[in-house]
Design a protein around this motif. Structure first.
Motif, short mmCIF file in Angstrom:
data_model
loop_
_atom_site.label_atom_id
_atom_site.label_comp_id
_atom_site.label_asym_id
_atom_site.label_seq_id
_atom_site.Cartn_x
_atom_site.Cartn_y
_atom_site.Cartn_z
N VAL B 207 0.84 -1.20 0.00
CA VAL B 207 0.00 0.00 0.00
C VAL B 207 0.87 1.24 0.00
N LEU B 208 1.90 1.22 0.84
CA LEU B 208 2.78 2.38 0.94
C LEU B 208 3.48 2.67 -0.38
N ILE B 209 3.94 1.62 -1.04
CA ILE B 209 4.60 1.84 -2.33
C ILE B 209 3.65 2.52 -3.30
N PHE B 210 2.47 1.94 -3.46
CA PHE B 210 1.49 2.51 -4.40
C PHE B 210 1.18 3.96 -4.05
N ARG B 211 0.84 4.18 -2.79
CA ARG B 211 0.36 5.49 -2.40
C ARG B 211 1.45 6.55 -2.42
N THR B 212 2.65 6.19 -1.94
CA THR B 212 3.71 7.19 -1.92
C THR B 212 4.06 7.62 -3.35
N LEU B 213 4.16 6.65 -4.23
CA LEU B 213 4.51 7.00 -5.61
C LEU B 213 3.43 7.87 -6.23
N ASP B 214 2.19 7.49 -6.03
CA ASP B 214 1.09 8.30 -6.58
C ASP B 214 1.09 9.70 -6.00
N ALA B 215 1.25 9.77 -4.68
CA ALA B 215 1.18 11.08 -4.02
C ALA B 215 2.36 11.95 -4.45
N PHE B 216 3.50 11.36 -4.64
CA PHE B 216 4.67 12.14 -5.01
C PHE B 216 4.54 12.73 -6.42
N ARG B 217 3.77 12.06 -7.24
CA ARG B 217 3.61 12.56 -8.61
C ARG B 217 2.31 13.34 -8.76
N VAL B 218 1.68 13.70 -7.66
CA VAL B 218 0.33 14.28 -7.73
C VAL B 218 0.29 15.45 -8.71
N PHE B 219 -0.73 15.43 -9.57
CA PHE B 219 -0.88 16.50 -10.54
C PHE B 219 -2.33 16.97 -10.66
N ASP B 220 -3.18 16.08 -11.19
CA ASP B 220 -4.52 16.52 -11.58
C ASP B 220 -5.35 17.10 -10.43
N ALA B 221 -5.29 16.44 -9.25
CA ALA B 221 -6.12 16.91 -8.14
C ALA B 221 -5.80 18.36 -7.80
N ILE B 222 -4.53 18.64 -7.59
CA ILE B 222 -4.15 19.99 -7.18
C ILE B 222 -4.26 20.97 -8.34
N TYR B 223 -3.95 20.50 -9.54
CA TYR B 223 -4.03 21.39 -10.70
C TYR B 223 -5.44 21.93 -10.88
N VAL B 224 -6.43 21.06 -10.68
CA VAL B 224 -7.82 21.51 -10.82
C VAL B 224 -8.24 22.35 -9.61
#
Lengths: 427, 281
Positions: B207-224
């Motif tokens: 879970v940590l691997i998936f989530r950390t990688l996703d969170a570190f590359r966060v784009f669309d959520a914050i961009y919108v």
């Protein structure tokens, strides 16, 4: 089954040929030398049928040309990205395309646009508003034809102004005075709302204060950003929120639709927005129907109203295989007749001056006809291939001012330094 | 028959992988060593100049800090909440199946749609959040609240994903262990910390691997949600890279930022995988 290594490789080779064969596109047979040109554009507002009829009319008159319209996502950032990737890859998949006015110098500088001076020689340019023509000229040549125009305007509550005996404000100080007087007597209303989220729209808003105070960003290619005129204009923008308190803090996250929504529910006296909001306010069932007035944006004393120019241009892909046909299509789409149709059907504001005296248009759309002065006085954002970079620098700086993270003077100095760096990139 | 026929059979897959992932990665690395400005037709090899500039670039460090803050806070909250929800839903009760599906709804909504929805809910004038709280907070416009508002939205959206994976992990823990612990008179908390958590460790690491990688590359959520504002206080590395690459067409420097994100993500992954391997051994 496969006996030798040699045979294995042979099979692999045959297999890959089979796969690659599938990628080969078949070219359709050409009928009587008819040429198809592809027109890329964002989603059109309103009924698409009007647009299709227009294309049919063009094809009727030009039997040798077929036009294929292709729609891109409606976000202009995404369209920009699409064009950049495809034009950088020298794609000839589209011939004519619609551009936001701020991209024209950038694309022209990159060598992605054909010079269209052919269809817009100097004597023909006077038929159009000055600002959109200026914005399409790069190093003396014109690279796109103005298709439709946009500019910032001031919306006000006609009923409230009349009730308290005011006329629409001519200066920003008047606006503050009227807004404070009315909010004092009608609590619960916002005085003046505009767009302050960190995005392109914020730059449009901020430039209107700066330009209507004699300020600017570039002059003859030089930076004139860090000036007293600009500082006072931006201080006024900050003061609207924190000193005069006529603008609520929520504008620091607002885009066009946020403010349109608030004004449309009757909760604000003044709003800066683009002309598109008018039709929505006048719809049946709208709370503010018949209560809204529109005027030129105010200015500071001694200066002119300076709405920011928006709008879209049509250009020809440098790599197009059918530039002559593309030229004819653009000529048609920006003609008096086509602009009139688009204005009457989907509400696109014509770039040709004469249309604002057209009796059909005045009768059907008195509102559009009244926008003439705003378009005549509109001022383009800095006309430079660096514009997108400059905007990227300015957005956070302006956002910092209205969120009180930086003082206007600090933002001007920091922005100036960064723009200077950008202007040296080419050396 | 050759001794290594599997190499041959793997070849097409390897070729496809090379074409669609390895080649682009190498190309971006190559680009990141250039001063490449599309609109000026400038393309010059400048070695590590871009990386030198990056280290002195305040906007980069600001974005780096925002990304790290967002990642640490959102992933830890999601993990804690996800485990709590999973443990609750793992108990036998009526309507368990329905409940599990309902919990997944936020995860099923496309990010851009939910970001747009939250943008309206956060609106300080007509947003439902201020209405419910009776407050007048400018959520997305205040430098203090904006990044936390983004974290909150991300937690809302991805906690169900964490809960789902943890629930799967709970399923495979043998019930006998719980029963014998109960017989021995262990408290619920004791059972949770001594049996459930240790046995969940591999799942938690994944879970940590998936989530950390996703969170570190966060784009669309914050961009919108904020577009990086106010004043870049919510600009993450991916948004900065996007702005450089596609808004201002600085392909060289934009690639440099992307490569940096790539290496950060790589390091995080290696650390996690090591932990995971040690766990399994």
């Amino acid at each position: 089954m496969i006996r030798s290594k040699g045979a294995q490789i042979l099979y692999l080779f045959l297999f890959s040929i089979l796969v690659l064969q599938g990628c080969n596109r078949e070219t359709p047979p050409v009928e009587n030398d008819q040429v198809t040109i592809v027109f890329k554009h964002g989603k059109l507002a309103g009924d698409p049928e009007a647009f299709e009829t227009l294309i049919e009319k063009f094809e009727e008159r030009n039997p040798d040309i077929k036009v294929k319209g292709e729609v891109l996502p409606s976000l202009s950032d995404e369209q920009h990205q699409f064009y950049v990737i495809n034009l950088e890859g020298k794609s000839s998949d589209f011939d004519v395309f619609a551009m936001d006015v701020i991209w024209v110098p950038e694309f022209a500088r990159a060598g992605w646009l054909r010079d269209v001076s052919n269809i817009l020689p100097t004597d023909k340019r006077a038929a159009f508003f000055k600002a959109p023509i200026e914005a399409a000229v790069f190093q003396g040549k014109i690279y796109a034809a103005p298709w439709y125009i946009d500019a910032g305007v001031l919306y006000y509550r006609k009923d409230l102004l009349e009730k308290y005996g005011f006329t629409p404000p001519g200066t920003w100080e008047d606006l503050v005075y009227i807004a404070s007087e009315i909010t004092r007597r009608e609590p619960g209303l916002y005085g003046f709302i505009w767009q302050g989220k960190q995005y392109e729209g914020l730059v449009c808003n901020a430039l209107e204060y700066m330009h209507s105070h004699g300020g600017d960003i570039l002059k003859d290619g030089r930076i004139v950003f860090d000036s007293i005129d600009n500082r006072q204009a931006l201080e006024f923008m900050e003061d609207l929120i924190y000193k005069y308190r006529v603008t609520p803090e929520l504008v620091t996250t607002a885009v066009e639709e946020t403010t349109r929504h608030i004004f449309g529910t009757g909760k604000a006296i003044f709003m800066r927005n683009w002309p598109y909001a008018w039709n929505i306010f006048e719809r049946d069932g709208s709370i503010v129907k018949g209560k809204v007035g529109v005027s030129l944006l105010p200015s500071f004393p001694g200066y002119q109203s300076s709405p920011t120019l928006g709008g879209w241009h049509l250009g020809i892909n440098k790599y197009s295989d059918h530039p002559k046909e593309a030229e004819r299509f653009i000529e048609f789409m920006t003609s008096y007749e086509a602009q009139k149709t688009l204005s009457l059907t989907v509400g696109y504001k014509p770039t040709r001056r004469k249309l604002y005296r057209d009796s059909d248009l005045i009768r059907a759309q008195p509102f559009t006809a009244k926008l003439y002065d705003a378009f005549e006085q509109a001022i383009p954002r800095p006309i430079t291939p660096y514009y997108m970079m400059i905007s990227q620098i300015l957005q956070p700086e302006f956002s910092a001012i209205i969120s009180r993270i930086r003082k206007p003077q600090e933002a001007l100095e920091s922005g100036s330094k960064q723009i200077e760096f950008i202007l040296q990139l080419e050396d | 028959m050759s001794r290594r026929p599997h190499v041959l059979f793997l070849a097409p897959a390897m070729a496809v992988l090379a074409a669609v992932t390895i080649y682009p990665i190498i190309y971006v690395l190559w680009l990141s060593l250039h001063r490449r400005l599309l609109i000026f037709n400038i393309s010059k090899f400048t070695g590590l100049d871009n990386y030198g500039f990056l280290l002195r670039d305040d906007r980069f460090w600001n974005a780096f800090y925002n990304t790290a803050y967002f990642t640490v806070l959102s992933v830890s909250l999601e993990l804690v909440l996800g485990i709590a929800i999973a443990v609750l839903l793992d108990r036998a009760f009526k309507g368990k199946g329905t409940m599990r599906s309902i919990v997944l709804i936020p995860w099923a909504i496309p990010t851009v749609v939910s970001a747009k929805m939250w943008e309206w809910m956060y609106n300080s004038d007509f947003g439902i959040l201020n209405y419910l709280l009776g407050a007048n907070i400018n959520w997305l416009g205040s430098p203090i609240w904006a990044i936390n508002a983004a974290v909150f939205m991300d937690v809302w959206k991805t906690t169900p994903f964490v809960a789902l994976l943890v629930m799967a992990g709970l399923e495979i823990i043998p019930r006998d262990l719980y029963n014998s612990a109960k017989v021995d008179g262990a408290s619920r908390w004791y059972i949770f910390t001594r049996i459930t958590l240790p046995l969940l460790k591999p799942v938690i690491l994944i879970v940590l691997i998936f989530r950390t990688l996703d969170a570190f590359r966060v784009f669309d959520a914050i961009y919108v949600l904020t577009g990086g504002g106010p004043a870049n206080t919510t600009e993450t590395l991916s948004i900065y890279a996007y702005n450089m690459l596609f808004q201002t067409l600085q392909f060289g420097y934009g690639s440099t930022i992307s490569v940096t994100v790539f290496f950060c993500v790589g390091i995080i992954t290696i650390l996690y995988v090591r932990l995971l391997r040690r766990e399994i051994e």
